[in-house]
Design a protein around this motif. Structure first.
Motif, PDB file in Angstrom:
ATOM      1  N   GLU A 189       0.861  -1.184   0.000  1.00 39.34           N
ATOM      2  CA  GLU A 189       0.000   0.000   0.000  1.00 39.34           C
ATOM      3  C   GLU A 189       0.898   1.235   0.000  1.00 39.34           C
ATOM      4  O   GLU A 189       1.822   1.336   0.809  1.00 39.34           O
ATOM      5  CB  GLU A 189      -0.904   0.021   1.241  1.00 39.34           C
ATOM      6  CG  GLU A 189      -1.713   1.329   1.321  1.00 39.34           C
ATOM      7  CD  GLU A 189      -2.713   1.390   2.472  1.00 39.34           C
ATOM      8  OE1 GLU A 189      -2.762   0.460   3.299  1.00 39.34           O
ATOM      9  OE2 GLU A 189      -3.446   2.397   2.537  1.00 39.34           O
ATOM     10  N   ASN A 198      -4.470   5.037  -1.858  1.00 41.09           N
ATOM     11  CA  ASN A 198      -5.633   5.640  -1.197  1.00 41.09           C
ATOM     12  C   ASN A 198      -6.183   6.796  -2.025  1.00 41.09           C
ATOM     13  O   ASN A 198      -5.423   7.630  -2.513  1.00 41.09           O
ATOM     14  CB  ASN A 198      -5.243   6.173   0.184  1.00 41.09           C
ATOM     15  CG  ASN A 198      -4.865   5.050   1.122  1.00 41.09           C
ATOM     16  OD1 ASN A 198      -5.729   4.333   1.623  1.00 41.09           O
ATOM     17  ND2 ASN A 198      -3.569   4.876   1.346  1.00 41.09           N
ATOM     18  N   ASP A 236     -11.656   0.735   2.410  1.00 41.01           N
ATOM     19  CA  ASP A 236     -10.662   0.885   3.475  1.00 41.01           C
ATOM     20  C   ASP A 236     -11.350   1.090   4.825  1.00 41.01           C
ATOM     21  O   ASP A 236     -12.493   1.537   4.886  1.00 41.01           O
ATOM     22  CB  ASP A 236      -9.803   2.119   3.150  1.00 41.01           C
ATOM     23  CG  ASP A 236      -8.436   2.069   3.820  1.00 41.01           C
ATOM     24  OD1 ASP A 236      -8.191   1.138   4.602  1.00 41.01           O
ATOM     25  OD2 ASP A 236      -7.619   2.958   3.540  1.00 41.01           O
ATOM     26  N   GLU A 275      -6.044  -5.085   8.736  1.00 41.51           N
ATOM     27  CA  GLU A 275      -5.043  -4.020   8.872  1.00 41.51           C
ATOM     28  C   GLU A 275      -4.524  -3.935  10.300  1.00 41.51           C
ATOM     29  O   GLU A 275      -5.213  -4.321  11.238  1.00 41.51           O
ATOM     30  CB  GLU A 275      -5.687  -2.667   8.570  1.00 41.51           C
ATOM     31  CG  GLU A 275      -6.094  -2.444   7.156  1.00 41.51           C
ATOM     32  CD  GLU A 275      -6.518  -0.995   6.975  1.00 41.51           C
ATOM     33  OE1 GLU A 275      -5.710  -0.228   6.443  1.00 41.51           O
ATOM     34  OE2 GLU A 275      -7.638  -0.640   7.359  1.00 41.51           O
TER      35      GLU A 275
HETATM   36 MG    MG Z   1      -5.517   2.626   3.055  1.00 39.26          MG
END
Ligand code: MG
Ligand code: C2E
Ligand code: MG
Length: 501
Positions: A239, A300, A362, A419
């Protein structure tokens, strides 16, 4: 018949009287127009400032200035049209006017922003009580043309004893309080506090610095955090996370500057740069690992970027330019990005999906977490928020929910990534709930691109798969994965094929 001198005089003087009256009326009209708002017939900003100046000069007892701003007014305008929006503004104006006391002043400053000057408020508690009453009056549903509209508003207020503040200071303070109220969520009423002013000054300063940072070219960089296969520690993707090295303040967290960039619109150019930089890095990794390391890249995307009509074209030309496989690119969006203008966002997301790019939701499990989004949204991946992982126990509601989400994912064909996994214990728990992919400090913190290349040479994050004589420049912060990384033969041989660093 010829006019006599006195007739002429009489005529002239009545013409003059007429002209004077007309002029007086015109001046009155002009003055009215200059001080009133046509739509609501309330006073406008000029009038509010005039009244406030008078009140402050008169040496009366303490007064409060209140700014009221409707929540979600743009949505009403966008969904129902300006005519209904205008009627809503008139209703709110009338409600405020009725609810305010004698001697109080209610004006419409601009758009959906109203100001109230409350006279003789005494204490802050008293002011709050009166403002709460005003707001209760405003926030009642309204029926316009057969539509039942929900009305919500936020308010900021500041108290002033005459002689202690100027009009400019007071208006600035109330504005700061209103911003704080807006940030606190819908329907909040917030009193001004001096600390808020410092926070605002700081934000203003940082926003300015952010503009410089975007053009300076060497303050922004990207870090990449591995996403791994939980069972093996194999790196499946990364990411991209933006980093800002401020010239005097040092590193500033994206948690601080991303919201600032979003509020100022700077996120659009910044996001464009991030996307370009990250996709080019993915292409560079493909060249560096020509046997095709199947790495995915998550980027993102903020709500404001989804509102930008240029986004779709930009993604397309980046794919064209770099030749990356679109299926390797994942755009991460949060649920809050979707509440603003769902239809426009959905349209754009579908266009992006049509190119083969994948979408991740997310921070799942925070915010709105409306499961109904999963039906309408073309998501491929759910990223389960860290708060969920932290609270996870062996048994209990968290574990049951996690199992539920895993089942939901399987049913909908959606992949899951947990996460913020920090401990071996958390890894064990998410794995036993059935989650197969993870991201977190347990495996690695966000790293520079060269450090990621280094990790990719070994493919697996865990001591079992690293050679005993690790390179001296081994990236800092790489956390060991105790025992687990049960060697993955395919990955091992890939690593061994390559020159040992
Ligand atoms: Mg993210
Ligand atoms: P996010 O997208 O959910 O990113 C994950 C955040 O969790 C990152 O924080 C990452 O460093 C942190 N994290 C990862 N593993 C762990 C862990 O094991 N423990 C803990 N405590 N934290 C972990 P970071 O880099 O500070 O970013 C914070 C947020 O800022 C991101 O949350 C994202 O919402 C936003 N952000 C970061 N980079 C970008 C960007 O390039 N564009 C946009 N629009 N937003 C970004
Ligand atoms: Mg997240």
């Amino acid at each position: 018949m010829p006019l006599t001198g006195s007739d002429e005089f009489a005529q002239m003087s009545s013409a003059m009287v007429y002209a004077r009256d007309r002029l007086t009326a015109l001046l009155g009209e002009l003055r009215y127009q200059a001080t009133h708002d046509e739509l609501t017939a309330l006073g406008n900003r000029a009038q509010f400032i005039e009244k406030l100046t008078e009140a402050l000069a008169e040496g009366e007892p303490p007064l409060a200035v209140v700014l009221v701003d409707l929540d979600g007014f743009k949505d009403v305008n966008d969904s129902f049209g300006h005519e209904i929006g205008d009627r809503l503004l008139r209703t709110v104006g009338a409600r405020l006017h009725r609810a305010a006391g004698r001697g109080d002043v209610v004006c419409r400053l601009a758009g959906d922003e109203f100001a109230v000057l409350l006279q003789d408020v005494g204490t802050q508690a008293e002011a709050r009580q009166r403002i709460d009453a005003l707001m209760t009056n405003v926030a009642r549903n309204v029926d316009i043309r057969g539509r039942n509209l929900h009305v919500a508003a936020s308010a900021g207020f500041a108290l002033a004893a005459p002689g202690t503040a100027t009009v400019v200071e007071l208006m600035r303070d109330v504005d700061v309080a209103l911003n704080a109220a807006k940030a606190a969520g819908k329907g909040a009423v917030t009193a001004f506090e001096p600390a808020m002013r410092e926070a605002t000054q700081e934000r203003t300063e940082l926003s300015g610095d952010l503009v410089t940072a975007l053009t300076a070219g060497d303050q922004m960089s990207l870090a990449y955090q591995p996403i791994v296969d939980i069972a093996s520690g194999r790196i499946l993707g990364v990411e991209a996370l933006v980093r800002w090295q401020h010239p005097t303040r040092g590193p500033i967290s994206p948690v601080v500057f991303i919201p600032l960039a979003e509020a100022t619109g700077l996120i659009v150019p910044l996001g464009r740069w991030i996307l370009g930089e990250a996709v080019r890095q993915l292409a560079a990794w493909r060249t560096e690992f020509p046997d095709g390391y199947p790495l995915t890249l998550d980027v993102n995307i903020s709500a404001e970027q989804l509102e930008d009509p240029a986004l779709v074209g930009e993604v397309l030309s980046l794919i064209d330019e770099t030749g990356i496989d679109p299926g390797r690119l994942v755009l991460e969006i949060t649920e809050s990005a979707l509440v603003q203008d769902l239809d426009a966002a959905l349209r754009r997301l579908r266009q992006i999906k049509a190119m083969g790019v994948r979408l991740a939701l997310d921070d799942f499990g925070t915010g709105y977490s409306s499961l109904s989004y999963l039906k309408t949204l073309p998501v491929d991946i759910l990223k389960i928020d860290r708060s969920f992982v932290v609270d996870l126990e062996d048994d209990g509601p968290g574990a049951a929910m996690m199992k539920g989400i895993v089942e939901l994912g399987a049913g909908l064909g959606i992949e899951l990534i947990c996460e913020g996994v920090e401990t071996v214990e958390q890894r064990r728990r998410i794995a036993s709930a059935g989650c197969r992919m993870g991201q977190g400090f347990l495996w690695a913190t966000p790293q520079t691109a060269p450090a990621i290349s280094e990790m990719l040479r070994w493919g697996v994050l865990g001591p079992a798969d690293r050679p005993a004589d690790r390179p001296a420049d081994r990236p800092a912060d790489v956390k060991e994965l105790p025992s687990s990384a049960a060697a993955l033969p395919a990955q091992r041989s890939r690593a061994e094929d390559r020159e040992t660093p």
